[in-house]
Design a protein around this motif. Sequence first.
Motif, PDB file in Angstrom:
ATOM      1  N   GLY A   1       7.495  43.313  56.217  1.00 55.16           N
ATOM      2  CA  GLY A   1       6.963  42.627  57.388  1.00 55.16           C
ATOM      3  C   GLY A   1       7.689  41.345  57.729  1.00 55.16           C
ATOM      4  O   GLY A   1       7.160  40.503  58.457  1.00 55.16           O
TER       5      GLY A   1
ATOM      6  N   GLU B   1       6.990  37.753  65.550  1.00 57.81           N
ATOM      7  CA  GLU B   1       6.285  37.808  64.280  1.00 57.81           C
ATOM      8  C   GLU B   1       5.181  38.862  64.316  1.00 57.81           C
ATOM      9  O   GLU B   1       4.893  39.521  63.322  1.00 57.81           O
TER      10      GLU B   1
ATOM     11  N   LYS C   1       4.739  41.971  61.751  1.00 53.39           N
ATOM     12  CA  LYS C   1       3.511  42.166  60.978  1.00 53.39           C
ATOM     13  C   LYS C   1       2.999  43.589  61.113  1.00 53.39           C
ATOM     14  O   LYS C   1       2.442  44.158  60.180  1.00 53.39           O
TER      15      LYS C   1
ATOM     16  N   LYS D   1       4.514  45.827  58.576  1.00 52.74           N
ATOM     17  CA  LYS D   1       4.262  45.557  57.162  1.00 52.74           C
ATOM     18  C   LYS D   1       3.517  46.706  56.466  1.00 52.74           C
ATOM     19  O   LYS D   1       2.516  47.195  56.981  1.00 52.74           O
TER      20      LYS D   1
END
Lengths: 430, 783
Positions: free
Chosen positions: A345, A353, A357, A360
């Motif tokens: 991630g 970001e 994520k 992930k």
Amino acid sequence: MPARRPSHTMQTFGFNHPTAPPSHLPVASTSTSESTTPKRKKLTHAEALEQIRTFLRSQSSYDVFPVSFRLIVLDHHLVVKKALNTMLQNGVVSAPLWDSEKSQFAGMFTVSDLIHLIQYYYHTTTYEDAAADVDHFRLQSIRDIEKAIRVPPPPLLSVHPMRPLFEACKLLIQTHARRLPLIDTDDQTGKEVVLSVLTQYRVLKFMAVNCRETIHLDQTLRSLNIGTYCNPSPEHDNPYYPIATATMQTAVFDVVHMFSELGISAVPIVDANGKVINLYETVDVITLLKLGTYQALDLTIAQALARRPVDFEGVLTCGPESSLASVFALIRMRRIHRLVVIDDGRPKEGESEQDAKQRKGRLLGLISLSDVLRHVIGSDVEIGGGGVGAVPVETLLAGGTAQGKAPRADRAAAQAAIRRDAELRGEFPS
Amino acid sequence: MPDATRPAPPRPRPIPVHPTRPPPSLPAGQGQGSSSHHEQQGQGRSANGGTSGPPPRRGSGDHRPPAKTIRIGQYELGATLGVGSFGKVKLATHSMTGHKVAMKIINRRKIQHMDMTSRVKREIQYLKVLRHPHIIKLYEVITTSTDIIMVIEYAGQELFEYIVNKGRMEEGEARRFFQQIICAIEYCHRHKIVHRDLKPENLLLDDYLNVKIGDFGLSNIMTDGDFLKTSCGSPNYAAPEVISGKLYAGPEIDIWSCGVILYVMLCGRLPFDDEYIPKLFQKINGGIYHLPSHLSEDARALLKSMLVVDPVKRITTAGIRQSAWFQRDLPQYLQPLPQTPGLERPGQGGGQGEDASGLLGQGVSGVASTVDGATSAPDDQVSKADADTQNQGLVYVPDLGVVEPRIVDELCEKMAGFDRNSIWEALKREGDNQIKVAYQLVRDHKRMLQDTTDMRHDNEHVMESFLASSPPPWNAGLESLQQGVNRSTSIKNRATNKGSNEDESWDEEEDMEMEDIPDSNFQILDSSLHGKFDENGEPFPPYDVPHLQSQSLTSQEDAVRAAHQAVAAQRISGRATKSSKGKWHFGIRSRSPPIEVMHEIYNTLQVLGMQWKRKQCFDGPWDQDGRPIRETPPGMTREQRQKEKTNEEKQNQSLFFVETRCKIDNVVIRMDLQLYRVDGSNYLVDFRNVGYYRSNNDPDDYSLYRRSSNATDYTVAESLESRRSSAEGIGAATSPVRREINSNMNAGVGGVSETIEGKIKEVCSPFLFLEVACRLIVELASA
């Protein structure tokens, strides 16, 4: 029945590296003062690898084993069910077979044999009949079944305990059993003796503990192409191709079928978002069948996983950028068989970001001990497959092309071929 | 077995006893929702607080008097203190002295039913042996036709409750408890007993807030060669080597538990805790805990040295005694006792480095059996006591100092079967002997009693209950005390071994965590751990961490429930495997008379075409050409019998000790068969691999080996025989039981080498031997 002789943890290995470094290893030193001795040259990955190989050539398979250990050998007349019970009671997942008439080694009984057996019964009979059959089915007959469903016979590869460890490692990669029996001849009787079974984990742990060079293996698994990584392509509708996956709702049997057909030993369990939530392994089949009925194969993976032992230590994952050295550090620390590579991630360049994520925990790849061992030994050795249609190792070794037939007589020829081959390349003195 | 002296039936317990109990901390006063009885106690305690002074003695009104008084012996039965799986624990009052005791009433039928007789016997044995101010005492055992009643010391409260009510303690108060616990544990270890289930629930408090360690139901005498294989106890307090199922030797697991208890006392919460067992185990195995900042430096150091994952590196009781934190305000009666000769090797102990071996040396001192010397009447000796004492005058013995005649008097009185002169002689003799050990034990005991007079007001009550107890069976287990010394070395070796030679279970590094490995991010997939998903594949708590806050109450409850079930399942499965694991012998067991067993073996060997050959060590009344046992006249003459008795040892060996040979292909397998008595009427036929030789004869000619005339065979055989008989002398020296174990081990290894007989045999393959043995067993079983 274990026999014990006093031995210290470190001494369970063939030699005690930290206190007695062998002369051929210039880097290995008695202390851990790596950072305080500036003269010591830091090895490159390739140099470290070469030194480890030299080390493996200097040791024998026998050196890997502790002073005292336990070995479970099964008579091949044994009924499958009893054999399974014995294995469960003794906490082993495989055992060498013994032919008591001929007083000789008769192959390995492993989880894959069990999986083939399940496969066979599924195609030929009902569960009830299968269960009844299994009560009377003998280990020696498994070969017939395996011929019938065209999978490789119980692996017969073996090595003499005093042969160099490097040679054993090569065979270890080639055999689909992922374990190699050490077979010697007894002086008094002139008969074969099964001494022990070398497993991939054992060998790697031996390296991890005794070769300080492993800390210099600093390249990443990904860059070394160790493991299998998802590489989806339009030709395959599997988004994780070539990795076979399942969900919590998949039937256990379907997964068992994947094991058998693809010759693999673990299937990652993913959710709808591609995140790895578990891993179903061939050994889990044993736990499941321990409960008795073959109906258990109709359970979903979720149900089957719920029956894992409570003290199951959990599936190990690593990020894509883990180094080979770190894998050895992990092997020193705990018993592992495979690692699931998941997305960590971390945002890539130009990625938000939020998006990172989202990624992930997603499945990226799978690393098995075979992959690691193959890299250490050298990638020129084919990995022995176990799946339907795979070329049986021994035929491969003997240079033949006939499928599914590897009579026992060929074994010696195959071994001789390997030895010749290795000698020609000067890998070990004859 | 549930706790004996627990004062009341179930009540809420805020300290998680096992990981499924959620609250990780211990708010004070949480336990007050219990019965009024406990509230009263709690308040009484907190008012008095700490070490300052004893709380007022509780009145007898605490327990409702039963409608009709039931009496057992001199005791009036009172309220039920607890109910366990085998029976009840009741409060009882001695009708004459008014002493309160607890009675553990064990239903005989129930224990027979569950095959627990040996376990109860064990527990009774432990308690009888232990005499210490901080250990629950067993006063007497009353046996009736239906029940076994253990009359034990009554202690009204658990340390557990105390902590619950008070929250975390001041260091001084915790120290006082800790000192008492450690001294009691040290005492146990000296007597070869490991508690194995130390936790606040097993630590009871008497009316004067003195610790009494109870519940020895799970402990096991540390026997040489036998690791404590049973995994037991509460996970939170269990040492890493216990939960990871490694073979563990003993004392160091109690040290770990004491460390956890000390932490709980000082911090008011558990050092290792997690809802999920695997996580909890991970924390324990990794030794991951947090030391709060309020702890003093000394306390931190002590905790750190006790909660060391590697049992070999863990501090010992001797080390704890030397720690600064422990030594502060140590009451005199808890000062170390002088060393008894049977327990210590000379020149041992002292430095921290030596302590590990020192403790183990102490730890294995034995206590298992009672001296059974009550064959002659001691009374006439006692009458002479005074005069003899006069005659002896002052006697100085180097390792005892000046011998106190008073103690010798007592020894004479208590050691039935020893006369006064022999006791004096034994005391004066050089080196260790059991009389000297007994002398020191009595002296220690006396010294402990004397010390009470010097003690502070607070501590006086420690002794009050101690003095009230019946006299200790101090002479128990003297013989094994001696043996213990020799064993210590081997235990030490085994302890460091840590089961690393188990197949496919290499030891894992325990001082580093997986997460510490550089250049990696190894993790355990949280969702793969147990209890994270239900059978439908629905997550219990969401596995995605950010959503954790939004977790619904029901799913949390589900998770807790699942974890509970998991624990229950684990317990059940643990029990199941325990019971299914029988005792393994390689060989055959039989209840038939020994001579019949041998006869049967003879017949079977004939059926299989195996040869029967007497062992040569034998020189009894049998003829020299190896005629079998069954040929002996069943009705021996009286003289023969007499003769047999005189030469019993040797004869028994030869009578039930034969060699057999059999041929597979061109290999002749030589095997010893020996009959052992396991117990009572049980016999064990043991098989031993003697070796092989190759024969050039026609492999199919089995008859060769039935006739005993083949010359070529015998030249080889005889030469082997002579080598062997020299080994026989070594073997004969060991006791039969010992040999059984040894040879079983040999058979277990498959005769890889005959280590016991030693020096004679090179490594040989077990496979043919096992094959022949199996044929014989199968044939015997079907006959």
